[in-house]
Design a protein around this motif. Structure first.
Motif, PDB file in Angstrom:
ATOM      1  N   THR A 198       2.926  -0.601  -0.960  1.00  0.00           N
ATOM      2  CA  THR A 198       2.740  -2.178  -2.203  1.00  0.00           C
ATOM      3  C   THR A 198       3.859  -2.872  -3.317  1.00  0.00           C
ATOM      4  O   THR A 198       4.043  -1.972  -4.056  1.00  0.00           O
ATOM      5  CB  THR A 198       1.386  -1.857  -3.137  1.00  0.00           C
ATOM      6  OG1 THR A 198       1.636  -0.332  -3.841  1.00  0.00           O
ATOM      7  CG2 THR A 198       0.395  -1.553  -1.636  1.00  0.00           C
ATOM      8  N   ASN A 234      -3.585  -7.632  -6.269  1.00  0.00           N
ATOM      9  CA  ASN A 234      -4.012  -8.652  -6.222  1.00  0.00           C
ATOM     10  C   ASN A 234      -5.153  -9.880  -6.458  1.00  0.00           C
ATOM     11  O   ASN A 234      -5.192 -10.708  -6.310  1.00  0.00           O
ATOM     12  CB  ASN A 234      -3.444  -9.628  -4.749  1.00  0.00           C
ATOM     13  CG  ASN A 234      -1.315  -9.266  -4.224  1.00  0.00           C
ATOM     14  OD1 ASN A 234      -1.583  -8.784  -5.861  1.00  0.00           O
ATOM     15  ND2 ASN A 234      -1.771  -8.233  -3.139  1.00  0.00           N
ATOM     16  N   ASN A 262       0.141  -7.776   1.487  1.00  0.00           N
ATOM     17  CA  ASN A 262      -1.353  -7.840   0.997  1.00  0.00           C
ATOM     18  C   ASN A 262      -2.244  -8.014   1.869  1.00  0.00           C
ATOM     19  O   ASN A 262      -2.292  -7.872   2.800  1.00  0.00           O
ATOM     20  CB  ASN A 262      -0.873  -9.391   0.342  1.00  0.00           C
ATOM     21  CG  ASN A 262      -0.030  -9.568  -0.488  1.00  0.00           C
ATOM     22  OD1 ASN A 262       0.652  -9.468  -1.197  1.00  0.00           O
ATOM     23  ND2 ASN A 262       0.559 -10.878  -0.859  1.00  0.00           N
TER      24      ASN A 262
END
Length: 327
Positions: free
Chosen positions: A126, A194, A105
């Motif tokens: 990702t 995110n 992340n």
């Protein structure tokens, strides 16, 4: 190929265990002593899926200092704050032949990997795959078998034969990889995802499926997406998705793929660990400032998460005693 997963947390365990189940040799390396000792003591990792069918999966795990394997591919799944340490401690088994793959992340990890590996050997990914580490040696895979997907790209944006082999083996492990030739666009698409899901679910302690039902979810989500896209446009970064597609992805993953998932930032905050908000919302704000643009909602949320981190440092029992006049 032979894989070593550096960072045997929730996502590292999921990737490694699925690759192992597909027939590939996998080792795990971790700096968290309790994780290493627990897994060794119980001779494996307890694995559940959506809280069901808990069973023990044998794995090979070591601290960096104790590991002397010769893997072909290194998969990095540490927190951003821990990457420099594990790289330094693991450098004794790195070599010029190895490929480094990461789907961590946030942003900031590629620069650290480049200190040890040539750019043509670095793949950035990702992952839209939900996983929870319940405790040391106990992991829960969120979603049905085969749920989730990932994008992956070479740093040089020039896939070679080994890249295609890695992608094929990830596919065999049901990780559903999509190979792209847009490195920064691939990485930033997940940062934007995110910056909405991780941060908002964390602030309000809700699952992704609960967030997406909120009447305000779309307005809040699109406000953050628009700011992030404004930043990337000013930085000259072409993203994989349009603004509309980014929201559609958030909506689909939250409602269909991982509705029961608490994002990793929430997991960190709930266990009083530092979050990666500076590498997600903070990264987008800082990048925008370089191009004379302020992503103010991202900066506001960044400071709210830090306030929540700070609030979590207080001893609730002691505070209650103080307010009741017991001290």
């Amino acid at each position: 190929m032979h894989y070593a997963v550096l960072g045997a947390g929730a996502m590292g365990l999921r990737y490694g265990i699925l690759l192992q189940a597909a027939g590939y040799e996998v080792d795990f390396v971790d700096t968290w002593d309790q994780q290493v000792q627990t897994i060794k003591a119980q001779h494996g990792v307890y694995v559940s899926r959506d809280g069901q069918n808990r069973h023990l999966v044998p794995v090979n795990i070591s601290t960096p200092e104790a590991y002397h394997g010769d893997p072909d591919v290194l998969i990095f799944f540490t927190k951003q704050m821990g990457l420099a340490d594990i790289l330094k401690r693991s450098a004794h088994f790195f070599n010029d032949r190895q490929y480094a793959v990461t789907a961590m992340n946030g942003m900031g990890h590629i620069e650290k990997l480049n200190q040890y590996f040539k750019p043509e050997k670095v793949l950035g990914g990702t992952a839209l795959i939900g996983t929870v580490l319940n405790q040391a040696g106990d992991v829960d895979f969120i979603g049905a078998s085969g749920a989730g997907s990932m994008n992956i790209a070479n740093q040089t944006e020039q896939p070679d034969a080994t890249t295609h082999q890695i992608v094929a083996e990830f596919q065999a492990a049901n990780l559903n990889p999509n190979l792209t030739t847009n490195f920064l666009g691939t990485l930033l698409a997940k940062v934007i995802f995110n910056s909405v899901i991780n941060t908002l679910c964390t602030m309000f302690q809700i699952q992704m499926g609960e967030f997406i039902q909120a009447p305000s979810a779309e307005k809040l989500g699109k406000q953050l997406i628009n700011e992030a896209f404004d930043v990337c446009e000013r930085a000259g970064i072409t993203l994989l998705n349009t603004r509309e597609e980014e929201w559609a992805t958030i909506k689909y993953v939250s409602s269909e793929t991982n509705p029961l998932h608490f994002p990793s930032m929430y997991q960190d905050l709930s266990k009083q660990r530092p979050t990666e908000v500076d590498y997600i919302n903070g990264y987008l704000y800082d990048l925008g400032v370089k191009y004379h643009y302020e992503a103010k909602t991202h900066e506001f949320l960044r400071h709210l998460v830090h306030l929540a981190e700070f609030a979590g440092t207080f001893d609730v029992a002691s505070l209650t005693a103080v307010t009741e006049g017991k001290h």
